[in-house]
Design a protein around this motif. Structure first.
Motif, mmCIF file in Angstrom:
data_model
loop_
_atom_site.group_PDB
_atom_site.id
_atom_site.type_symbol
_atom_site.label_atom_id
_atom_site.label_comp_id
_atom_site.label_asym_id
_atom_site.label_seq_id
_atom_site.Cartn_x
_atom_site.Cartn_y
_atom_site.Cartn_z
ATOM 1 N N ASN A 89 -36.628 6.125 -18.853
ATOM 2 C CA ASN A 89 -37.201 7.060 -19.618
ATOM 3 C C ASN A 89 -38.451 7.020 -19.876
ATOM 4 O O ASN A 89 -39.318 6.229 -20.317
ATOM 5 N N TYR A 90 -39.251 8.229 -19.986
ATOM 6 C CA TYR A 90 -40.529 8.336 -20.715
ATOM 7 C C TYR A 90 -40.676 9.827 -21.230
ATOM 8 O O TYR A 90 -39.882 10.637 -20.360
ATOM 9 N N ALA A 109 -41.290 13.978 -21.637
ATOM 10 C CA ALA A 109 -41.401 14.601 -20.845
ATOM 11 C C ALA A 109 -42.944 15.619 -20.881
ATOM 12 O O ALA A 109 -43.288 16.386 -19.998
ATOM 13 N N LYS A 140 -40.271 21.332 -18.345
ATOM 14 C CA LYS A 140 -41.258 20.396 -17.665
ATOM 15 C C LYS A 140 -41.247 20.932 -16.038
ATOM 16 O O LYS A 140 -42.472 21.186 -15.525
ATOM 17 N N HIS A 173 -35.701 12.371 -17.755
ATOM 18 C CA HIS A 173 -35.513 13.053 -19.056
ATOM 19 C C HIS A 173 -33.974 13.484 -19.215
ATOM 20 O O HIS A 173 -33.313 13.565 -18.286
ATOM 21 N N LYS A 230 -47.295 15.209 -17.211
ATOM 22 C CA LYS A 230 -47.257 15.846 -16.117
ATOM 23 C C LYS A 230 -48.081 15.257 -15.209
ATOM 24 O O LYS A 230 -49.297 15.092 -15.444
ATOM 25 N N SER A 278 -36.189 20.051 -22.847
ATOM 26 C CA SER A 278 -37.609 19.728 -22.326
ATOM 27 C C SER A 278 -37.460 19.381 -20.897
ATOM 28 O O SER A 278 -38.673 19.698 -20.387
ATOM 29 N N ALA A 279 -36.615 19.088 -20.201
ATOM 30 C CA ALA A 279 -36.822 18.746 -18.683
ATOM 31 C C ALA A 279 -36.889 20.386 -18.225
ATOM 32 O O ALA A 279 -37.858 20.168 -17.184
#
Lengths: 663, 146, 323
Positions: free
Chosen positions: B33-34, B36, A114, A105, B39, A110-111
């Motif tokens: 990249n993908y 976030a 997460k 990311h 999970k 957002s990282a």
């Protein structure tokens, strides 16, 4: 009350550049049960580990979450660190915030979010972690080798050399296998018997080796370190302990027309026989399909001539049970049956032979005493055509898709030997490709072409037709000159594909080992674990794993022996504690788990349970052998009642992770 | 259908330890990249994933659930993913039968070497779920009609 | 038929072949028939009943009964024999302790269908030449027999007894039934329509557990929904996973084991067509992995505990029907 410590790693800037590690540590510090939450630049470094260790000691932690790189990288590091200060290593969980977060990311917000969620999931899981102790299971210091060919013999000798007891189970009356039938060996052209038979004798004389010839494995129970194997000793109607191998019975037996399998049926033996002169054990065997005494009670000559009274017509199959720590499979190969190949006239023309038949025809102990003669009229052949890849590299469903690997070399050997011994004989070899990788192999083939003038023709043989004059018309195409050829041959030799022995598949079922679609045993890893099967304690030796020549077979046999010795050296083996376990109070005894277990780790037993009102009831319940279970968890889903659960990945642990992520 | 640009779906990915989890690590190592939103939950084998876990995720607010395992024939435990395939086929078919949007569930085979595939699969899956919007149907399947 | 069955039951009790008989007796109303265990000929004479309302599958009771001392006699209709066999296969019933007599099956009557005609105060129902003579508090009513056939009998899959020690009457055949028609009809709806259908049906559920309690496949010693460590037991009524997912999980748990006996829908007080969930699994299994009838034998591998290396991928769901 849980006391959980959270440790967030910066991994230099690997994590810290895209994840706000301070915010992660701060957020996770507020999670229930978390008493300490710290971040550090390199958690896996000596000082980082000390930080974790000190925190465990000072805060009396009951669980640890490390937010760092992949658990595949450092889970073990942190487990060991925890264990070193007295915390059960399985109370450590890793939140993967590098490979699965910071590295993928770009957006810090957002990282970071997460990373916090992944950390929360790990905290939720660690709440439910239970301390696990790796069990130990003793190792029986004895090995079983299934198959007594060169692979099995070499493995047994190596294991015995290391000081362990070894049993060889061989289904034929003698050990030796295919190599005993071979005349000369490539690329050195030394005589197979001269190098094999001393090894056979060595095996029989080695105090540590027990040979069960004319025997088969009929049942295998148990697991790595502790197999219980039932061996069926087939009735040979001769008392092995009394027979001296004098061979008088085999000369006097009136039943002379029994096809001799050792010579590929090219001549006959008696109903009582010793396969060949150097057989080990050198003991006669009576063939009940032909013996007149056994069939209709009339004869008994062998019994009369036997001076030691070894003949026993009443003998029956015997079953012996033995415990082993390791099992080596060395069941070898066979040439395929050629009945589907009518175009080569094999089934009706005696002068069309397979390569293994040619070995016998050329062998000094063979049907012609070593002089190469046509089977049909016992004349000397002047033109011989070899056909390569009969049933190998075959896409039409008649044969095998794979390359049988050994044919190119043995055909070069045959061609060379024939040209050497009978220079007046023309030898043609039809091939698709000549494959000669191996030490001194290509030189060997080039010698056949260049020094011995063997005619190698790239092309396919289309049809083989026996003619009235006894010659054989070989119709073929030469792909290089693009011509159709007709060769008037005296003999045709077919390089039949090789396939695993038919006993391999039922054996694989008994051993719960994997096989490929061709019935070759599958190794645990094609590159890194080539002599182990995926089932612990089962090793693979020789051509049962794939086509191999003698040097490769021997190399693999010794490698398998080394692996088996490595196992047998241990007094006990440590088991993976993340295994399934069954709650007996909930188990229905329905066998669903047993049916999906690839390792046969689940057994059932009837157990007495206390019931209400001071009664008892007998119930069938599952139990998992932790030494055999590999922890895949297939049973946990098959189980309808939820009695089956998996240590380290329990239902409630995974549910807790799900909840933490979805909240 | 109206697509809410700001909708950030919750995606749960169950990954087998030996293949897909390693494949996910690899896509990280290669900096592929993908979103976030994804999970990952590590499981020893795809066959460890009980259909209840998937239902639980939806009921707790997941908008999409993806299950990744070793390619058929490559299972570390010989046969685990073959059982997975049957169980999950039947489960997904049942969810479809109940009227749950098909694109909320997926099963993919990703090997330890397929980092690029892992990222591509996740990108596609997140995009598909975004198009569907929030999961409402499975979350309140049993709620009484108002 | 009732007389024949009673006669044989008393004979087997008298000669000591069995020491108990599982059959049925009447409850408060004539149509209220429940399974019962009889130990003496007198009890049988007094209460044993086998009539057009005798639908209950007694297989599930045999799990406990077959573990008791002595042999028990069970009368099994064709559909019940499948359940029985499946339980034998799962080692739940001790086959040696049960003497099975195969008896003819339905069609049986569904009292709700009679009541739906507006007939109330029912005292007795007699089948005279396929016309029902219904005695009520308010006088006699009639209706055609076939209009009152229970749903599970209307979709009967088999008249064959797959297991028995002896038969009363003749054995039948596996039938070509149209039991998958409704599943197919739903499959052909749009996802929204299917969702609306199921939401409507499942919203009626009061979680009385009747479906679970009657189901001969739901025989766990301890159900996951009652087991706190399973992660699905969650007794708080609101926002509960268990509440929402109960029927999906239950159907999945019996997938490949459900014999399609239809008891779940028969006993549902809210008339939810629960059997359609099971039938969907059966239909999928048949079409994706080959025809399989749970309980038809005691040796074959259950489809979910088995696999082929070339099984279809779950994406097949995307390729079928409408969304």
């Amino acid at each position: 009350m849980q006391r959980i410590g959270v440790f967030v790693c910066h991994c230099g800037t690997n994590i810290a550049a895209t994840v706000d590690v301070k915010a992660v540590a701060e957020a996770l510090g507020h999670e229930p049960g978390v008493v300490i939450s710290q971040e550090y630049q390199y958690m896996c470094s000596e000082s980082g580990q000390d930080l974790v260790k000190n925190a465990i000691k000072e805060n009396n932690l009951t669980g640890v979450v490390v937010c760092s790189c992949s658990p595949r990288m450092h889970e073990n590091t942190f487990r060991k660190a925890a264990a070193s200060v007295g915390l059960n290593p399985y109370l450590v969980e890793i939140a993967n915030i590098r490979e699965q977060c910071s590295w993928i990311h770009k957006d810090i917000a957002s990282a970071t979010d997460k990373a916090i969620i992944l950390g929360k999931a790990a905290v939720a899981k660690v709440h439910l972690n239970a301390p696990l102790t790796a069990g130990e299971s003793p190792v029986v210091k004895r090995a079983l080798v299934i198959g007594g060919g060169i692979a099995g013999i070499q493995t047994a000798l190596d294991i015995a050399e290391a000081g362990f007891e070894v049993d060889i189970v061989e289904k034929e009356p003698t050990i030796g296998g295919k190599m005993a039938q071979i005349d000369k060996t490539f690329p050195t052209l030394d005589c197979a018997a001269c190098i094999l038979t001393p090894k056979m004798v060595e095996a029989s004389q080695n105090e540590k080796i027990t040979i069960h010839s004319f025997s088969e494995v009929s049942d295998v129970k148990g697991f790595v370190g502790n197999f219980t194997v039932t061996i069926k000793k087939k009735a040979r109607f001769v008392d092995e302990t009394k027979c001296t191998g004098c061979g008088l019975c085999t000369e006097k037996c009136p039943m002379k027309k029994v096809p001799n399998e050792f010579n590929m049926g090219l001549d006959n033996r008696r109903a009582v026989y010793i396969p060949f002169a150097q057989a080990v054990p050198k003991v006669a065997t009576i063939d009940p399909n032909y013996c007149m005494m056994l069939k209709n009670g009339k004869c008994g000559i062998c019994s009369k001539v036997c001076s030691v009274g070894a003949i026993d017509y009443k003998q029956t199959d015997k079953f012996i049970e033995q415990k082993y720590g390791a099992i080596v499979v060395a069941t070898g190969f066979n040439p395929i049956k050629l009945d589907k190949y009518d175009e080569f006239a094999y089934s009706y023309c005696p002068d069309v032979v397979t390569s293994l038949e040619l070995e016998r025809l050329m062998n000094a102990a063979g049907p012609n005493g070593g002089t190469l003669l046509r089977p049909s009229d016992k004349t000397h052949p002047h033109t011989i055509v070899f056909v390569q890849c009969v049933g190998s590299r075959c896409d039409d469903g008649k044969g095998k898709q794979y390359c049988s690997k050994i044919c190119c070399m043995y055909t070069a050997k045959h061609a060379m030997l024939i040209r050497e011994k009978y220079p007046d004989t023309e030898v043609y070899v039809f091939y698709i490709d000549v494959r000669t990788p191996g030490k001194n192999f290509d030189e060997f083939y080039r010698r056949a072409v260049e020094q011995y003038d063997v005619h190698y023709i790239k092309g396919m043989v289309g049809k083989v037709t026996p003619k009235a004059d006894g010659k054989i018309d070989v119709q073929a195409s030469d792909l290089i000159s693009n011509e159709q050829l007709h060769i008037d041959a005296d003999m045709v030799v077919l390089a039949a594909a090789i396939e695993p022995d038919k006993t391999a598949r039922p054996l694989a079922t008994m051993l719960t080992t994997q096989m490929d679609t061709n019935d070759f045993f599958t190794e645990a890893h094609p590159k890194l674990r080539p002599v182990e099967s995926a089932t612990a304690g089962i090793f693979l030796s020789g051509a049962c794993q794939g086509p191999k020549d003698i040097p490769e077979t021997v190399a693999q046999a010794s490698a398998a022996a080394a692996k088996a010795i490595g196992l047998l050296c241990k007094n006990s083996i440590t088991c993976n504690p993340c295994v399934a376990h069954s709650d007996e109070l909930m188990c229905n005894g329905c066998s669903a788990c047993e049916k999906v277990c690839p390792y046969g780790a689940i057994t059932y037993q009837d157990k007495e349970f206390r019931m209400p009102n001071r009664t008892t009831a007998i119930r069938r319940v599952a139990s998992v052998n932790p030494a055999v279970c590999q922890g895949c968890g297939a049973c946990t889903v098959a189980c309808p009642s939820g009695a089956m659960d998996l240590n380290g990945f329990s239902n409630s642990q995974i549910m807790a992770e799900v909840d933490a992520i979805c909240k | 259908m109206q697509v809410n640009e700001n909708f950030e779906p919750v995606i749960v990915a169950f990954c087998c330890n030996w293949c897909s989890y390693a494949g996910a690590d690899l896509s990280g190592t290669n900096r592929l990249n993908y979103p976030a939103n994804v999970k990952i939950i590590r499981v020893p084998c795809s066959c460890r994933v009980n259909p209840m876990f998937i239902l639980r995720a939806f009921q707790k607010g997941a908008d999409g659930v993806i299950l990744c395992g070793c390619h058929p024939g490559d299972c570390h435990y010989t046969s685990g993913n073959y059982f997975t395939r049957r169980r999950i086929t039947l489960l997904y078919s049942m969810l479809d039968f109940l009227g749950i949007e098909r694109n909320r569930t997926r099963l993919e085979w990703v090997s330890a070497a397929e980092g690029a595939k892992f990222a591509a699969v996740m990108n596609q899956f997140v995009a598909d779920v975004k198009k569907l919007g929030p999961n409402r149907r499975l979350e309140d399947l049993r709620c009484r009609k108002q | 038929m009732q007389e024949t069955i009673i006669k044989r039951a008393k004979e087997l009790l008298a000669d000591g072949t069995v020491n108990r008989v599982i059959g049925w007796k009447r409850g408060e109303f004539v149509y209220d028939i429940t399974p019962a265990v009889f130990e003496t000929a007198e009890e049988i004479d007094a209460e044993f009943v086998f009539d057009d309302f005798t639908q209950a599958n007694v297989s599930k009771y045999l799990i406990k009964e077959s573990r008791k001392e002595g042999k028990i006699l069970a009368f099994l209709k064709p559909c019940d024999t499948y359940s029985f066999n499946q339980l034998v296969k799962e080692h739940r019933i001790n086959r040696e302790n049960v003497y099975v007599i195969g008896i003819p099956g339905g069609p049986k009557l569904d009292i709700e269908k009679i009541k739906a005609k507006g007939i109330t105060g029912i005292l007795d129902v007699k089948n005279e030449n396929y016309t029902l003579k219904i005695k009520t508090l308010y006088g006699e009513e009639t209706m055609p027999f076939y209009e009152a056939i229970s749903g599970k009998c209307a979709d009967c899959k088999s008249k064959k007894h797959v297991v028995y020690d002896e038969l009363i009457g003749e054995d039948g055949d596996v039938l070509e039934s149209n039991r998958f028609d409704m599943v197919e009809k739903l499959e052909n709806m749009t996802a929204q329509e299917r969702y609306d259908f199921w939401r409507g049906e499942l919203s009626k559920c009061i979680r009385c557990n009747a479906c679970r309690n009657v189901c001969p496949a739901c025989t766990c010693e301890n159900c996951v929904f009652d087991n706190p460590s399973s992660g699905v037991s969650n007794k708080a009524a609101a926002d509960s996973f268990e509440e929402n997912m109960f029927h999906i999980i239950r159907a999945f748990h019996v997938a490949g084991r459900c014999t399609d006996c239809g008891e779940c829908s028969r006993v549902c007080p809210q008339n939810i067509p629960l059997h359609l969930l099971n039938r969907k699994f059966i239909k999928d299994i048949n079409s994706l992995y080959g025809e399989y009838q749970a309980g038809a034998d005691t040796t074959s591998k259950a489809p979910l505990n088995d696999y082929n290396t070339d099984d279809c991928e779950p994406s097949i769901v995307h390729e079928r029907g409408v969304e």
